[in-house]
Design an enzyme around this catalytic site. Structure first.
Site, short mmCIF file in Angstrom:
data_model
loop_
_atom_site.label_atom_id
_atom_site.label_comp_id
_atom_site.label_asym_id
_atom_site.label_seq_id
_atom_site.Cartn_x
_atom_site.Cartn_y
_atom_site.Cartn_z
N VAL A 105 49.05 20.80 71.64
CA VAL A 105 48.61 21.91 72.50
C VAL A 105 48.09 23.12 71.73
O VAL A 105 47.48 24.01 72.34
CB VAL A 105 49.76 22.39 73.42
CG1 VAL A 105 50.11 21.33 74.45
CG2 VAL A 105 50.98 22.80 72.61
N TYR A 106 48.30 23.19 70.43
CA TYR A 106 47.86 24.37 69.70
C TYR A 106 46.33 24.46 69.73
O TYR A 106 45.63 23.58 69.23
CB TYR A 106 48.33 24.34 68.25
CG TYR A 106 49.82 24.46 68.06
CD1 TYR A 106 50.67 24.87 69.10
CD2 TYR A 106 50.40 24.19 66.83
CE1 TYR A 106 52.04 24.97 68.90
CE2 TYR A 106 51.77 24.30 66.63
CZ TYR A 106 52.58 24.69 67.66
OH TYR A 106 53.94 24.80 67.47
#
Length: 322
Positions: free
Chosen positions: A60-61
């Site tokens: 998700v980064y």
């Protein structure tokens, strides 16, 4: 650089892990303060040159761009076999059904997507980013075991959850002959010590490596309390973590740092590293000085008086970061 084993496994890791949330396209995802590729590569190269071998990112980064940048940089700067590459699964990666969570479908799809972005055939440490209350833990642990058996993952890890949840997951794995978690990535620093009550003793008893996230409290412990940064001004999650009552701890870190003649960051990291259950704190960096401080913290020796002074202002908190 110093090296140690991850818990009771045979896996050797550097005593400082580089957290890669600060690397990613600022126009993707929700981290407008993240560094684009070229400055990210410079810091990753500096980390490699300093002997850091442990790199932690997540799908998700910056909507996957952190994995892309980290994968390309490590391929250019070091030998894949010398690196311990960690990523995570659970956060939402697309809208609609099965776009998040720890179902078998999500784990299989998201791991393959992470491998493509990272440009590698395997992940050394694959971590569940948070507990998924909507999926039976048996389904999650069996799917994780299967990706280990398939050779796509070497070791499994977990991140912030209640100690009873972690104990349940480990028991499910061991009862069924599946791969248990080798590490716990939890929220632990001078401003948030609630993990000392149950999670850290559990990990010590079970031989689980602890790799704390935010050991500098999102930078709070590295600067005076009233100093703002671009990240602190826009980090909505971070604003929930540390109340005004933590100010006195930050001030004490400054006093101890002045006495030692080192930076605040070095003192705060040295305190985390002093705990024998901690394998490697995960340190984020947006400047070269951040990395220099992290490595230098390994040389700082805190006295019992220092530790007592640093710990004295702490008051119980509601657990945060789950």
């Amino acid at each position: 650089m110093e090296y140690t084993r991850l818990g009771t496994t045979g896996l050797e890791v550097s005593r400082i892990a580089l957290g890669c949330m600060s690397f990613g396209d600022p126009d993707r995802g929700s981290h407008s303060w993240s560094l684009p590729e070229e400055p990210s590569r410079e810091l990753i190269k500096q980390a490699v040159d300093a002997g850091i071998t442990f790199f932690d990112t997540a799908n998700v980064y910056s909507a996957g761009s952190s994995e892309e940048i980290v994968g390309r940089a490590l391929a250019d700067f070091t030998d894949r076999d010398t690196v311990v590459l960690a990523t995570k699964v659970n956060g939402r990666m697309h809208e609609g059904p099965n776009g998040a969570g720890l179902s078998r479908k999500a784990i299989m799809a998201e791991l393959d997507a992470s491998l493509r972005r990272l440009g590698t055939d395997w992940v050394d440490l694959y971590q569940i980013h948070r507990w998924d209350p909507h999926t039976p833990i048996e389904e999650t642990m069996e799917a994780l075991h299967d990706v280990v058996r398939a050779g796509k993952v070497r070791y499994l890890g977990a991140s912030s959850m209640w100690a009873w949840q972690f104990a349940k997951a480990q028991e499910v794995a061991l009862t069924n002959g599946w791969t248990p978690f080798a590490s716990m990535q939890d929220h632990y620093n001078l401003l948030n010590r609630e993990e000392e009550r149950e999670m850290l003793p559990l990990c010590a008893d079970q031989g689980v490596g602890v790799i704390p996230w935010s050991p500098l409290a999102r930078g709070r412990l590295a600067r005076p309390w009233d100093t703002d940064t671009e990240r602190s001004a826009t980090d909505e999650f971070g604003k929930q973590l540390y109340p005004e009552s933590d100010r006195s701890i930050v001030e004490t870190v400054g006093v101890v740092a002045d006495r030692h003649g080192v930076s605040r960051a070095q003192i705060a990291l040295a305190w985390v590293l002093r705990n024998p259950v901690v394998t490697a704190p995960i340190v984020g960096a947006t400047t070269g000085q951040h990395l220099d401080d992290a490595v230098a913290a390994l040389e700082v020796r805190l006295s019992d008086q220092d530790v007592a002074e640093l710990e004295a202002p702490y008051t119980p908190h509601e657990p945060a970061g789950f």
